[in-house]
Enzyme design. Structure first.
Site, mmCIF file in Angstrom:
data_model
loop_
_atom_site.group_PDB
_atom_site.id
_atom_site.type_symbol
_atom_site.label_atom_id
_atom_site.label_comp_id
_atom_site.label_asym_id
_atom_site.label_seq_id
_atom_site.Cartn_x
_atom_site.Cartn_y
_atom_site.Cartn_z
ATOM 1 N N ARG A 1 -74.794 51.721 -29.217
ATOM 2 C CA ARG A 1 -75.700 52.767 -28.730
ATOM 3 C C ARG A 1 -75.689 52.726 -27.206
ATOM 4 N NH1 ARG A 1 -75.229 54.635 -32.974
ATOM 5 N NH2 ARG A 1 -76.802 55.253 -34.519
ATOM 6 N N GLU B 1 -76.822 61.802 -24.727
ATOM 7 C CA GLU B 1 -75.659 62.394 -25.391
ATOM 8 C C GLU B 1 -75.934 63.864 -25.655
ATOM 9 O OE1 GLU B 1 -74.522 60.046 -28.776
ATOM 10 O OE2 GLU B 1 -74.022 58.330 -27.527
ATOM 11 N N HIS C 1 -68.947 59.957 -29.018
ATOM 12 C CA HIS C 1 -69.598 59.305 -30.163
ATOM 13 C C HIS C 1 -68.858 59.618 -31.474
ATOM 14 C CE1 HIS C 1 -73.748 57.610 -31.533
ATOM 15 N NE2 HIS C 1 -72.770 57.218 -32.344
HETATM 16 C C1 GLV Z 1 -73.103 56.023 -35.684
HETATM 17 O O1 GLV Z 1 -73.287 55.785 -34.534
HETATM 18 C C2 GLV Z 1 -73.904 55.520 -36.754
HETATM 19 O O2 GLV Z 1 -74.927 54.862 -36.491
HETATM 20 O O3 GLV Z 1 -73.555 55.769 -37.912
#
Ligand code: GLV
Length: 325
Positions: free
Chosen positions: A238, A267, A286
């Protein structure tokens, strides 16, 4: 018999979507962008189930907007820092997530970032396309050695361990720091150390810890000051685990060599972020779990959690299972 009403905050892959539509009366948000907080609060009203994405902030206000019929929240992600778990637990609402199935895809991606940053792949691609490549050269685009280097892994759960296994194939030494695990893990060639030792000794550092009050800005100026000047930092966990202004200073002043991020504190990263000016930084949107089969399995798992909750059954993957005690 009428089907239970649910709100799905974005279209997920077909396999999961079909399961949901078969069992539920589903209100699906079809836009590419997430619903605003106001829209979310309106659309969730009176629903028995909510399928959320990591882009949705599911706090007590949203739960209250849904009302007392809300029986389950299923998050289409392994991380669940976007949900106020304590608020859900107080309301005895089970929250589901999608662990395990995205371990390999995420570990593969962390390793992709590590290799790409070490060997300057994005810079090299840009160099070729922009016509700067004139000849082969002995000093052209020198990068970091991977074989024999030390990799420090912060957070040694499933994904951290999967990264360690990949590192073994690249002949790396692996250290890990995890406040919940201070012993060798059978079958994984990695040594537990404290965070200071990891920061001081690692050539590569890869982050695999959830975002919590304890890990927010864990990688701050003090942490960068402990890293080697050749350190390369990778984050697929994160964004907010790293303090972005400390990262900017460390990269700009070459306090560390480079970084590669799949996740950022905001983000998408704002287009006026100074981080975007840096050549020694790779940024991705991401996508660590974004492989075809992984996202298909995530959709199924999210649907299974949702449907189990609607049936009043225990969720196959529940993050607040104390509500069943
Ligand atoms: C992606 O970042 C997730 O937490 O699945």
């Amino acid at each position: 018999m009428s089907k239970p009403k649910v709100f799905v905050t974005r279209k997920i892959l077909d396999r999961g979507m079909e399961m949901i539509q078969q069992f539920c009366d589903a209100d699906i948000w079809l836009d590419d962008l997430p619903p605003s907080r106001q829209v979310l609060s309106e659309r969730v009203r009176g629903k028995e189930g909510l399928l959320s994405l990591l882009t949705d902030n599911i706090d007590a206000g949203v739960m209250d907007a849904a009302g007392k019929n809300l029986k389950v929240i299923s998050n289409h992600a392994v991380g669940y820092d976007n949900i106020d778990i304590a608020a859900a637990t107080r309301r005895r609402i089970p929250v589901g997530n999608t662990p395990g199935i995205l371990t390999d895809a995420t570990a593969d991606f962390a390793f992709t970032l590590l290799l790409s940053s070490a060997r300057r792949i994005t810079e090299a691609d840009h160099f070729v396309r922009s016509g700067l490549w004139k000849t082969w050269g002995p000093t052209l685009m020198l990068g970091a050695d991977i074989s024999g280097a030390t990799l420090g892994i912060i957070g040694f759960g499933r994904i951290g361990q999967a990264v360690a296994k990949r590192a073994e194939g690249f002949n790396m030494q692996v250290l890990f720091y995890d406040p919940n695990l201070n012993e060798l893990v059978p079958g994984v060639n990695a040594h537990p150390v404290n965070l200071d030792i990891l920061l001081h000794q690692s050539d590569f550092i890869s982050i695999h810890t959830p975002l919590t009050v304890q890990t927010r800005h864990l990688i701050n100026k003090a942490a960068f000051d402990k890293m080697k000047p050749n350190a390369i930092l990778v984050n697929t966990a994160r964004g907010a685990v790293i303090d972005p202004s400390a990262l900017y200073t460390a990269l700009k002043n070459k306090r560390i060599q480079a970084a590669a991020l799949d996740v950022t504190e905001s983000e998408p990263i704002p287009l006026d972020s100074p981080l975007l000016e840096l050549e020694n930084l790779i940024l991705c949107p991401h996508i660590a779990s974004a492989s075809n089969s992984t996202r298909a399995r995530m959709s199924i798992m999210a649907a299974e959690n949702l449907i189990a909750g609607l049936k009043g059954e225990k969720l196959p993957n529940c993050v607040n299972s104390e509500i069943y005690d």
